[in-house]
Design a protein around this motif. Structure first.
Motif, PDB file in Angstrom:
ATOM      1  N   TYR A  74     -10.280  17.365   1.381  1.00  0.00           N
ATOM      2  CA  TYR A  74      -9.173  16.877   0.557  1.00  0.00           C
ATOM      3  C   TYR A  74      -8.179  16.056   1.378  1.00  0.00           C
ATOM      4  CZ  TYR A  74     -10.852  19.783  -3.245  1.00  0.00           C
ATOM      5  OH  TYR A  74     -11.616  20.333  -4.229  1.00  0.00           O
ATOM      6  N   GLY A  75      -7.951  16.450   2.601  1.00  0.00           N
ATOM      7  CA  GLY A  75      -7.056  15.672   3.457  1.00  0.00           C
ATOM      8  C   GLY A  75      -7.621  14.289   3.763  1.00  0.00           C
ATOM      9  N   LEU A  76      -8.917  14.220   4.034  1.00  0.00           N
ATOM     10  CA  LEU A  76      -9.540  12.920   4.291  1.00  0.00           C
ATOM     11  C   LEU A  76      -9.561  12.052   3.039  1.00  0.00           C
ATOM     12  CD1 LEU A  76     -12.490  13.990   6.613  1.00  0.00           C
ATOM     13  CD2 LEU A  76     -10.424  12.734   7.247  1.00  0.00           C
ATOM     14  N   LEU A  77      -9.765  12.666   1.864  1.00  0.00           N
ATOM     15  CA  LEU A  77      -9.713  11.918   0.612  1.00  0.00           C
ATOM     16  C   LEU A  77      -8.316  11.357   0.379  1.00  0.00           C
ATOM     17  CD1 LEU A  77     -11.013  11.021  -2.060  1.00  0.00           C
ATOM     18  CD2 LEU A  77     -10.310  13.220  -3.014  1.00  0.00           C
ATOM     19  N   ALA A  78      -7.294  12.155   0.613  1.00  0.00           N
ATOM     20  CA  ALA A  78      -5.907  11.687   0.455  1.00  0.00           C
ATOM     21  C   ALA A  78      -5.620  10.545   1.429  1.00  0.00           C
ATOM     22  CB  ALA A  78      -4.937  12.836   0.668  1.00  0.00           C
ATOM     23  N   PHE A  79      -6.098  10.664   2.658  1.00  0.00           N
ATOM     24  CA  PHE A  79      -5.901   9.594   3.642  1.00  0.00           C
ATOM     25  C   PHE A  79      -6.596   8.306   3.195  1.00  0.00           C
ATOM     26  CE2 PHE A  79      -7.465   7.358   7.462  1.00  0.00           C
ATOM     27  CZ  PHE A  79      -6.245   6.983   7.993  1.00  0.00           C
ATOM     28  N   ALA A  80      -7.819   8.411   2.677  1.00  0.00           N
ATOM     29  CA  ALA A  80      -8.555   7.232   2.230  1.00  0.00           C
ATOM     30  C   ALA A  80      -7.855   6.564   1.050  1.00  0.00           C
ATOM     31  CB  ALA A  80      -9.982   7.616   1.859  1.00  0.00           C
ATOM     32  N   ILE A  81      -7.361   7.366   0.111  1.00  0.00           N
ATOM     33  CA  ILE A  81      -6.642   6.792  -1.033  1.00  0.00           C
ATOM     34  C   ILE A  81      -5.359   6.119  -0.563  1.00  0.00           C
ATOM     35  CG2 ILE A  81      -5.363   7.398  -3.134  1.00  0.00           C
ATOM     36  CD1 ILE A  81      -7.555   9.518  -3.646  1.00  0.00           C
ATOM     37  N   LEU A  82      -4.642   6.749   0.347  1.00  0.00           N
ATOM     38  CA  LEU A  82      -3.415   6.154   0.892  1.00  0.00           C
ATOM     39  C   LEU A  82      -3.711   4.827   1.582  1.00  0.00           C
ATOM     40  CD1 LEU A  82      -0.368   6.429   1.539  1.00  0.00           C
ATOM     41  CD2 LEU A  82      -1.069   7.565   3.652  1.00  0.00           C
ATOM     42  N   MET A  83      -4.771   4.781   2.362  1.00  0.00           N
ATOM     43  CA  MET A  83      -5.110   3.542   3.062  1.00  0.00           C
ATOM     44  C   MET A  83      -5.527   2.440   2.074  1.00  0.00           C
ATOM     45  SD  MET A  83      -4.324   4.042   6.120  1.00  0.00           S
ATOM     46  CE  MET A  83      -4.999   2.638   6.935  1.00  0.00           C
ATOM     47  N   VAL A  89       0.052  -3.835   0.267  1.00  0.00           N
ATOM     48  CA  VAL A  89       1.241  -4.276   1.003  1.00  0.00           C
ATOM     49  C   VAL A  89       0.754  -5.067   2.216  1.00  0.00           C
ATOM     50  CG1 VAL A  89       3.379  -3.529   2.113  1.00  0.00           C
ATOM     51  CG2 VAL A  89       2.396  -2.155   0.272  1.00  0.00           C
ATOM     52  N   PRO A  90       0.607  -6.388   2.067  1.00  0.00           N
ATOM     53  CA  PRO A  90       0.003  -7.173   3.166  1.00  0.00           C
ATOM     54  C   PRO A  90       0.862  -7.289   4.414  1.00  0.00           C
ATOM     55  CG  PRO A  90       0.624  -8.586   1.326  1.00  0.00           C
ATOM     56  CD  PRO A  90       0.895  -7.178   0.904  1.00  0.00           C
ATOM     57  N   SER A  91       2.122  -6.858   4.377  1.00  0.00           N
ATOM     58  CA  SER A  91       2.973  -6.997   5.564  1.00  0.00           C
ATOM     59  C   SER A  91       2.789  -5.854   6.558  1.00  0.00           C
ATOM     60  CB  SER A  91       4.439  -7.090   5.131  1.00  0.00           C
ATOM     61  OG  SER A  91       4.819  -5.894   4.473  1.00  0.00           O
ATOM     62  N   LEU A  92       2.009  -4.841   6.216  1.00  0.00           N
ATOM     63  CA  LEU A  92       1.789  -3.735   7.142  1.00  0.00           C
ATOM     64  C   LEU A  92       0.955  -4.200   8.331  1.00  0.00           C
ATOM     65  CD1 LEU A  92       1.079  -0.857   4.610  1.00  0.00           C
ATOM     66  CD2 LEU A  92       3.143  -1.223   5.953  1.00  0.00           C
ATOM     67  N   PRO A  93       1.172  -3.619   9.518  1.00  0.00           N
ATOM     68  CA  PRO A  93       0.483  -4.126  10.719  1.00  0.00           C
ATOM     69  C   PRO A  93      -1.027  -3.890  10.737  1.00  0.00           C
ATOM     70  CG  PRO A  93       1.788  -2.184  11.239  1.00  0.00           C
ATOM     71  CD  PRO A  93       2.119  -2.556   9.830  1.00  0.00           C
ATOM     72  N   PHE A  94      -1.530  -2.895  10.025  1.00  0.00           N
ATOM     73  CA  PHE A  94      -2.968  -2.619  10.061  1.00  0.00           C
ATOM     74  C   PHE A  94      -3.713  -3.214   8.872  1.00  0.00           C
ATOM     75  CE2 PHE A  94      -0.646   1.017   8.418  1.00  0.00           C
ATOM     76  CZ  PHE A  94      -1.202   1.158   7.154  1.00  0.00           C
ATOM     77  N   VAL A  95      -3.015  -3.978   8.036  1.00  0.00           N
ATOM     78  CA  VAL A  95      -3.646  -4.640   6.890  1.00  0.00           C
ATOM     79  C   VAL A  95      -3.854  -6.099   7.251  1.00  0.00           C
ATOM     80  CG1 VAL A  95      -3.374  -5.307   4.481  1.00  0.00           C
ATOM     81  CG2 VAL A  95      -2.601  -3.066   5.237  1.00  0.00           C
ATOM     82  N   LYS A  96      -5.062  -6.567   7.063  1.00  0.00           N
ATOM     83  CA  LYS A  96      -5.390  -7.947   7.390  1.00  0.00           C
ATOM     84  C   LYS A  96      -5.843  -8.646   6.112  1.00  0.00           C
ATOM     85  CE  LYS A  96      -7.826 -10.673  10.785  1.00  0.00           C
ATOM     86  NZ  LYS A  96      -8.644 -10.667  11.969  1.00  0.00           N
ATOM     87  N   THR A  97      -5.319  -9.831   5.847  1.00  0.00           N
ATOM     88  CA  THR A  97      -5.689 -10.597   4.663  1.00  0.00           C
ATOM     89  C   THR A  97      -6.571 -11.762   5.087  1.00  0.00           C
ATOM     90  OG1 THR A  97      -3.631  -9.992   3.581  1.00  0.00           O
ATOM     91  CG2 THR A  97      -4.818 -11.859   2.667  1.00  0.00           C
ATOM     92  N   ILE A  98      -7.781 -11.812   4.522  1.00  0.00           N
ATOM     93  CA  ILE A  98      -8.737 -12.875   4.816  1.00  0.00           C
ATOM     94  C   ILE A  98      -9.203 -13.461   3.492  1.00  0.00           C
ATOM     95  CG2 ILE A  98     -10.968 -13.442   5.865  1.00  0.00           C
ATOM     96  CD1 ILE A  98     -10.605 -10.959   7.627  1.00  0.00           C
ATOM     97  N   SER A 102      -7.289  -8.343   0.951  1.00  0.00           N
ATOM     98  CA  SER A 102      -6.665  -7.487   1.972  1.00  0.00           C
ATOM     99  C   SER A 102      -7.628  -6.388   2.395  1.00  0.00           C
ATOM    100  CB  SER A 102      -5.394  -6.858   1.429  1.00  0.00           C
ATOM    101  OG  SER A 102      -4.444  -7.848   1.116  1.00  0.00           O
ATOM    102  N   ARG A 103      -7.648  -6.126   3.699  1.00  0.00           N
ATOM    103  CA  ARG A 103      -8.511  -5.082   4.253  1.00  0.00           C
ATOM    104  C   ARG A 103      -7.710  -4.266   5.250  1.00  0.00           C
ATOM    105  NH1 ARG A 103     -11.121  -9.673   3.458  1.00  0.00           N
ATOM    106  NH2 ARG A 103     -13.232  -9.677   2.642  1.00  0.00           N
ATOM    107  N   TRP A 104      -8.038  -2.980   5.360  1.00  0.00           N
ATOM    108  CA  TRP A 104      -7.383  -2.161   6.369  1.00  0.00           C
ATOM    109  C   TRP A 104      -8.333  -1.810   7.474  1.00  0.00           C
ATOM    110  CZ3 TRP A 104      -9.032   2.822   7.268  1.00  0.00           C
ATOM    111  CH2 TRP A 104      -9.786   3.431   6.275  1.00  0.00           C
ATOM    112  N   VAL A 105      -9.618  -2.006   7.299  1.00  0.00           N
ATOM    113  CA  VAL A 105     -10.575  -1.794   8.386  1.00  0.00           C
ATOM    114  C   VAL A 105     -10.799  -3.145   9.030  1.00  0.00           C
ATOM    115  CG1 VAL A 105     -12.901  -1.065   9.000  1.00  0.00           C
ATOM    116  CG2 VAL A 105     -11.687   0.084   7.164  1.00  0.00           C
TER     117      VAL A 105
END
Length: 106
Positions: A74-83, A89-98, A102-105
């Protein structure tokens, strides 16, 4: 110690079959990129590497105690949904827009 002889052969047969289908679809879909590139394997190689890594992870998870999966699932599911929500929010440092996506990986 986990019993390494108790391998689910049906799961692994279907899993490897689907990986084979995915590689064939990838080769078909990347034909224009292959035309521009020097080699078929330079374009598809990265995806095949990720598939091989996924097979190794699946093999390791197969022997993980189910208590761990119940405890951390459940914790990993919550983390995946949050990510996934963070990609909005494309201004976050770990989000890349190509190309507008938008991608977080990265």
């Amino acid at each position: 110690m986990a019993n390494r002889t108790a391998i689910d052969k049906t799961f692994w047969g279907l899993f490897l079959f689907l990986i084979g289908v995915a590689i064939i679809a990838l080769l078909s879909a990347s034909s224009t990129l292959v035309y521009k590139s020097t080699s078929v394997f330079s374009v598809v190689g990265q995806q095949v590497l990720f598939l091989a890594l996924g097979v190794l992870v699946a093999y390791g998870v197969q022997f993980m105690p189910s208590v761990w999966i119940r405890r951390f699932g459940y914790g990993l599911l919550a983390f995946a949904i949050l990510m996934c929500l963070c990609t909005m929010v494309p201004s976050l440092p770990f989000v890349k827009t190509i190309n507008g996506a938008s991608r977080w990986v990265i």
